[in-house]
Design a protein around this motif. Structure first.
Motif, PDB file in Angstrom:
ATOM      1  N   TYR A   1       0.846  -1.200   0.000  1.00  0.00           N
ATOM      2  CA  TYR A   1       0.000   0.000   0.000  1.00  0.00           C
ATOM      3  C   TYR A   1       0.883   1.253   0.000  1.00  0.00           C
ATOM      4  O   TYR A   1       0.629   2.209  -0.719  1.00  0.00           O
ATOM      5  CB  TYR A   1      -0.881   0.023   1.246  1.00  0.00           C
TER       6      TYR A   1
ATOM      7  N   ALA B   1     -10.845   1.237   6.285  1.00  0.00           N
ATOM      8  CA  ALA B   1     -11.325   0.177   5.398  1.00  0.00           C
ATOM      9  C   ALA B   1     -12.831   0.304   5.186  1.00  0.00           C
ATOM     10  O   ALA B   1     -13.579   0.576   6.118  1.00  0.00           O
ATOM     11  CB  ALA B   1     -11.009  -1.188   5.993  1.00  0.00           C
TER      12      ALA B   1
ATOM     13  N   CYS C   1      -4.629  -2.816   5.231  1.00  0.00           N
ATOM     14  CA  CYS C   1      -5.287  -1.522   5.424  1.00  0.00           C
ATOM     15  C   CYS C   1      -5.230  -1.107   6.884  1.00  0.00           C
ATOM     16  O   CYS C   1      -4.900   0.021   7.221  1.00  0.00           O
ATOM     17  CB  CYS C   1      -6.726  -1.615   4.928  1.00  0.00           C
TER      18      CYS C   1
ATOM     19  N   ILE D   1     -10.090   2.959   1.940  1.00  0.00           N
ATOM     20  CA  ILE D   1      -9.888   1.871   0.992  1.00  0.00           C
ATOM     21  C   ILE D   1     -11.150   1.035   0.867  1.00  0.00           C
ATOM     22  O   ILE D   1     -11.547   0.356   1.815  1.00  0.00           O
ATOM     23  CB  ILE D   1      -8.701   0.999   1.430  1.00  0.00           C
TER      24      ILE D   1
ATOM     25  N   GLN E   1      -7.649  -6.254   3.921  1.00  0.00           N
ATOM     26  CA  GLN E   1      -8.102  -5.684   5.182  1.00  0.00           C
ATOM     27  C   GLN E   1      -6.948  -5.546   6.179  1.00  0.00           C
ATOM     28  O   GLN E   1      -6.749  -4.504   6.788  1.00  0.00           O
ATOM     29  CB  GLN E   1      -9.184  -6.600   5.759  1.00  0.00           C
TER      30      GLN E   1
END
Ligand code: ZN
Length: 696
Positions: A379, A416, A409, A390, A406
């Protein structure tokens, strides 16, 4: 739009601004950040002609406006929404709005139309036009102040402390409106004490301290600068007593405290290729020993090849080790390759596939943590920060995709929006309502969403800046189309496979022509899939991976079937991480249709179980050029001697079984027995016409 050169302002003998120079391009939002008394409001008042500078010049679109009267400056298209709002509390909302155009003689219709536009920007004011401004809430008053400034349809809007004294929720609303105004083409100079808020709402920023510009640059870069964060953005707390009042006033930015913005924490610790190689050798030796001691599969495998862990003395010795294949995993169902006791396993994941054919992988807590760490690294490589939102539109469940996206994130500290795949209406709604900045999906889903966004006319209402897509090949044409329809979003291809933790085992970088892979977590070899001999860097072949620290289910020379090549030189993006080309295809004939992995053998299996059908079949995959949608047609033969009248019933049953077992809808065509070509060698049964243009 606005150029300020060497501007100085004195209040008597005291100097309030000292040689300020700045440049605001047309159509953007520029933030001016600084503490109380730094000179921010002085600068705005000077631009508006309220204060006289002692030196320097101000130009509006090339025209000198220094020392013009405020009235003339407003006529030239500059408006100020002042600090503290400065409304007339005894006047109604409508009257206050009209003050913004008091010195312009507007036709009645024009005036009404502008008021209507303001109500559109500020829905809470809709039923309050006749209410006295003094009776409004703080947030509503701020809206009136901004509306009053916007009534003159300025080219340049100066916004002074719009969030001052407002609750986080109202501030969120206001900043959404500010974003809309900017999208409408108004250039904005935003002055905010709440530095984090201002930086995240702007593209460029100037930092003002004691009347001087002390720093400037892209807002995103400033936000990520650790030094700056400590000084300006930290929130006052026990652990962070040095944080300035600025950050403390940033009530709305509690999110910034979650994680360090300094994204280098996810980057690898090695400094050059030699250090990486040393790390890899240690990892390889550990993995081989661990697998040999912990896994009966690997022990048998190595014994069969007469290899002992001690034989691995240098990296090149990896070539002595036998390969591991997908079949090994399937044969070992339900817990193949397991190398730790069950007490240490915290989770399993499995690949899609028919029952008993699934590849199941175990994870220890360390495996899960490692995965989260390098996913966050990916990321970060794509420029995602804790300020991003996201929207995760990949599958959650037993397969790795959703949970991987997930984990990463949460690790990086972004917000998320875990929607899962499909559900286009909800996806669209969330893109608009939540202003998601990153969208993660398969390439097909990204294309589908791009078209929906386009058809529904949402491009101007969403805020997607990056699209991270994986698990499917995508052509350049497809990438271009997705990016265009999403309003110019930047695309990042993310590789990964269930066997190797899951998605996120590398990331396309900002140069957009390679994937950086995590050489500190796994080794990558490229082999000739026919001779199984290693190929030199730069040559295309099958990707083979060996994990370096995976505990529960280590992979040793695992044949991924993916076709790629190692790119030997360092990347111009500056990352030291090694790289490979985007995946070109697969050595076996598994294909992906609308995000589902399908093996021809599964179709084989289904066809052979539907009564009245012959065993021969063909699968035709096509992509509609216009819509970009994929279509699949299965052509089958009716069995020898089966009556024509049974075709509708057979078609329905086959369609039902495919839908039930593979979760995809297909067109079915039943032809006469013997109509399909046969060959003594393996017939070609899959005809994939979807990807026409170059892939890499
Ligand atoms: Zn790069």
């Amino acid at each position: 739009m606005l150029k300020i050169e060497n501007l100085s302002v004195h209040y008597g003998p005291a100097q309030a601004l000292d040689g300020v120079t700045l440049d605001i391009a047309k159509g953007g939002t520029v933030a001016l950040v600084g503490a109380n008394g730094a000179g921010k409001s002085t600068l705005l008042k000077t631009i508006m002609g309220v204060l006289r500078p002692s030196a320097g010049q101000i130009y509006l679109e090339g025209e000198k406006i220094t020392r013009l009267s405020s009235t003339r400056i407003v006529r030239k298209g500059v408006a100020l929404s002042p600090e503290g709002r400065e409304l007339f509390g005894e006047l109604t909302v409508r009257e206050n709005l009209c003050l913004g155009v008091a010195n312009q003689r507007l036709e009645r219709a024009e005036l009404e139309s502008r008021i209507a536009t303001m109500l559109n920007y500020f829905p809470p004011l809709q039923n309050r036009l006749q209410q006295l401004a003094g009776t409004l809430s703080g947030g509503e008053q701020q809206m009136v102040a901004m509306g009053r400034a916007l009534m003159s349809q300025p080219r340049l809007l100066l916004l002074d402390e719009p969030s001052l004294g407002l609750s986080p929720l109202i501030t969120d609303q206001l900043f959404d409106i500010i974003r809309q105004v900017a999208r409408g083409g108004t250039t904005i100079l935003l002055v905010e004490q709440n530095a984090a808020r201002a930086l995240s709402a702007s593209q460029k920023a100037y930092l003002l301290a004691n009347g001087r510009i002390v720093d400037s640059g892209k807002s995103e870069d400033l936000l990520n600068d650790p030094q700056l964060r400590r000084t300006f953005l930290g929130a006052g707390s026990e652990n962070n007593p040095d944080a300035s009042r600025l950050g403390a006033s940033g009530l709305t930015n509690i999110r910034l405290e979650k994680n360090r913005m300094d994204q280098s924490i996810f980057q690898p610790s090695f400094r050059d290729e030699d250090e990486l190689a040393a790390h890899q050798l240690k990892g390889l030796q550990w993995t081989v020993k661990h697998a040999y001691e912990g896994s009966s599969f690997y022990r048998d495998h190595f014994d069969g090849a007469a290899i002992r862990p001690g034989d691995i003395r240098r990296l090149k010795d990896i070539e002595k080790l036998p390969f591991t294949t997908a079949e090994d995993l399937r044969d070992g169902y339900p817990f193949p390759l397991r190398a730790v006791p069950f007490e240490q396993i915290v989770r399993i994941h499995a690949s899609s596939g028919t029952t008993g054919k699934r590849k199941v992988l175990c994870y220890t807590q360390k495996d899960v943590d490692d995965w989260a760490h390098f996913f966050a690294r990916g990321y970060a490589m794509a420029g995602v920060t804790p300020l991003d939102r996201i929207q995760i539109a990949v599958g959650y469940g037993v397969w790795t995709a959703g949970l991987g996206f997930q984990l990463g994130c949460e690790k990086i500290g972004a917000m998320a929006v875990p929607v899962g795949p499909g559900n286009v209406d909800m996806q669209c709604q969330f893109l608009v309502d939540f202003q998601s900045t990153v969208f993660c999906s398969t390439a097909s889903m990204a294309l589908l969403m791009a078209e929906e966004v386009h058809h529904r006319g949402l491009a101007g209402k969403i805020n997607v800046k990056k699209i991270i897509y994986g698990s499917e090949r995508s052509s350049r044409g497809m990438r271009r189309k997705i990016s265009e329809l999403f309003g110019g979003a930047e695309l990042f291809d993310i590789p990964g496979l269930t066997e190797l933790y899951g998605p996120g085992t590398g990331m396309e970088c900002s140069q957009h022509d390679c994937i950086h892979y995590w050489g500190d977590y796994y080794l990558l070899e490229i082999i000739d899939p026919d001779t199984l001999q290693p190929l030199p860097p730069g040559e295309w072949g099958e990707m083979v991976v060996t994990t370096l620290c995976k505990e529960a289910a280590p992979l040793i020379r695992y044949r991924t079937r993916d076709i790629t090549r190692i790119i030997p030189e360092r990347c111009p993006c500056g990352s030291i991480l090694p790289r490979h080309s985007r995946i070109k295809g697969r050595t076996d004939d598994m294909f992906i249709f609308r995000g589902v992995n399908i093996y021809p053998s599964s179709i084989d299996d289904i066809v052979s179980h539907v009564p009245g059908l012959g065993s021969e079949y063909q699968v035709h995959l096509s992509r509609d050029e216009e819509s970009g949608r994929d279509a699949m047609e299965v052509v089958v033969e009716k069995g020898k001697g089966v009556e024509k009248g049974r075709i509708p019933e057979i078609t329905a049953e086959l369609s039902h079984q495919i839908k039930k077992q593979l979760l995809v809808s297909t067109a079915i065509k039943v032809v006469d027995y013997g109509d399909l070509p046969r060959s003594e060698r393996k017939s070609q049964r899959i005809f994939d016409k979807r990807i026409q243009d170059s892939i890499v």
